[in-house]
Design a protein around this motif. Structure first.
Motif, PDB file in Angstrom:
ATOM      1  N   LEU A  24       0.810  -1.220   0.116  1.00 58.73           N
ATOM      2  CA  LEU A  24       0.032  -0.016   0.079  1.00 58.73           C
ATOM      3  C   LEU A  24       0.741   1.236   0.123  1.00 58.73           C
ATOM      4  N   ALA A  25       1.779   1.209   0.762  1.00 61.48           N
ATOM      5  CA  ALA A  25       2.734   2.430   0.909  1.00 61.48           C
ATOM      6  C   ALA A  25       3.547   2.744  -0.654  1.00 61.48           C
ATOM      7  N   LEU A  26       3.838   1.358  -1.187  1.00 61.31           N
ATOM      8  CA  LEU A  26       4.631   1.628  -2.614  1.00 61.31           C
ATOM      9  C   LEU A  26       3.519   2.279  -3.446  1.00 61.31           C
ATOM     10  N   GLU A  27       2.238   1.792  -3.485  1.00 60.33           N
ATOM     11  CA  GLU A  27       1.202   2.356  -4.262  1.00 60.33           C
ATOM     12  C   GLU A  27       0.979   3.956  -3.960  1.00 60.33           C
ATOM     13  N   TYR A  28       1.036   4.302  -2.852  1.00 61.90           N
ATOM     14  CA  TYR A  28       0.875   5.692  -2.493  1.00 61.90           C
ATOM     15  C   TYR A  28       2.009   6.344  -2.959  1.00 61.90           C
ATOM     16  N   ILE A  29       3.342   5.777  -2.861  1.00 60.48           N
ATOM     17  CA  ILE A  29       4.533   6.604  -3.416  1.00 60.48           C
ATOM     18  C   ILE A  29       4.143   6.964  -5.180  1.00 60.48           C
ATOM     19  N   LYS A  30       3.527   5.828  -5.571  1.00 55.81           N
ATOM     20  CA  LYS A  30       3.447   6.048  -7.211  1.00 55.81           C
ATOM     21  C   LYS A  30       2.632   7.086  -7.591  1.00 55.81           C
ATOM     22  N   ILE A  31       1.391   7.511  -6.611  1.00 54.75           N
ATOM     23  CA  ILE A  31       0.643   8.460  -6.951  1.00 54.75           C
ATOM     24  C   ILE A  31       0.939   9.946  -6.267  1.00 54.75           C
TER      25      ILE A  31
END
Length: 103
Positions: A24-31
């Protein structure tokens, strides 16, 4: 359903799953949701200091956020944790990133 929504739905049944939290944290970084990602990484490492992969990503994120001193501290904590776990690969990655930042 987008990735974040999928991960959040999985977390409903497994809220303490470090792998899902990390993803989830990695996905938040992407956006571009860096603060949300940072908070998640910090929570993971507070609860599970042996979750080695999060040290690298948190430290890199802190570098991008121009919090260099804090990134250095997290790299060092990560190297200590990797060494304690006998994870030489993670230790070497953290050390290389640390040295790139410091030297």
């Amino acid at each position: 359903m987008d990735r974040i929504a999928k991960i959040l739905s999985f977390l409903e049944s497994s809220p303490n799953d470090n792998f899902l939290q990390h993803a989830l944290a990695l996905e938040y970084i992407k956006i571009g949701e860096d603060t949300r990602a940072r908070n998640i990484f910090e929570e993971i490492l507070q609860v599970s200091p042996d979750y080695i992969g999060s040290y690298y990503h948190l430290s890199k994120l802190l570098e991008r956020m121009e919090e260099v001193d804090l990134a250095v501290q997290w790299y060092k904590k990560g190297m200590d944790a990797a060494k304690a776990a006998g994870d030489n690969h993670a230790y070497n990655e953290l050390q290389a990133a640390y040295e790139d930042l410091v030297y």
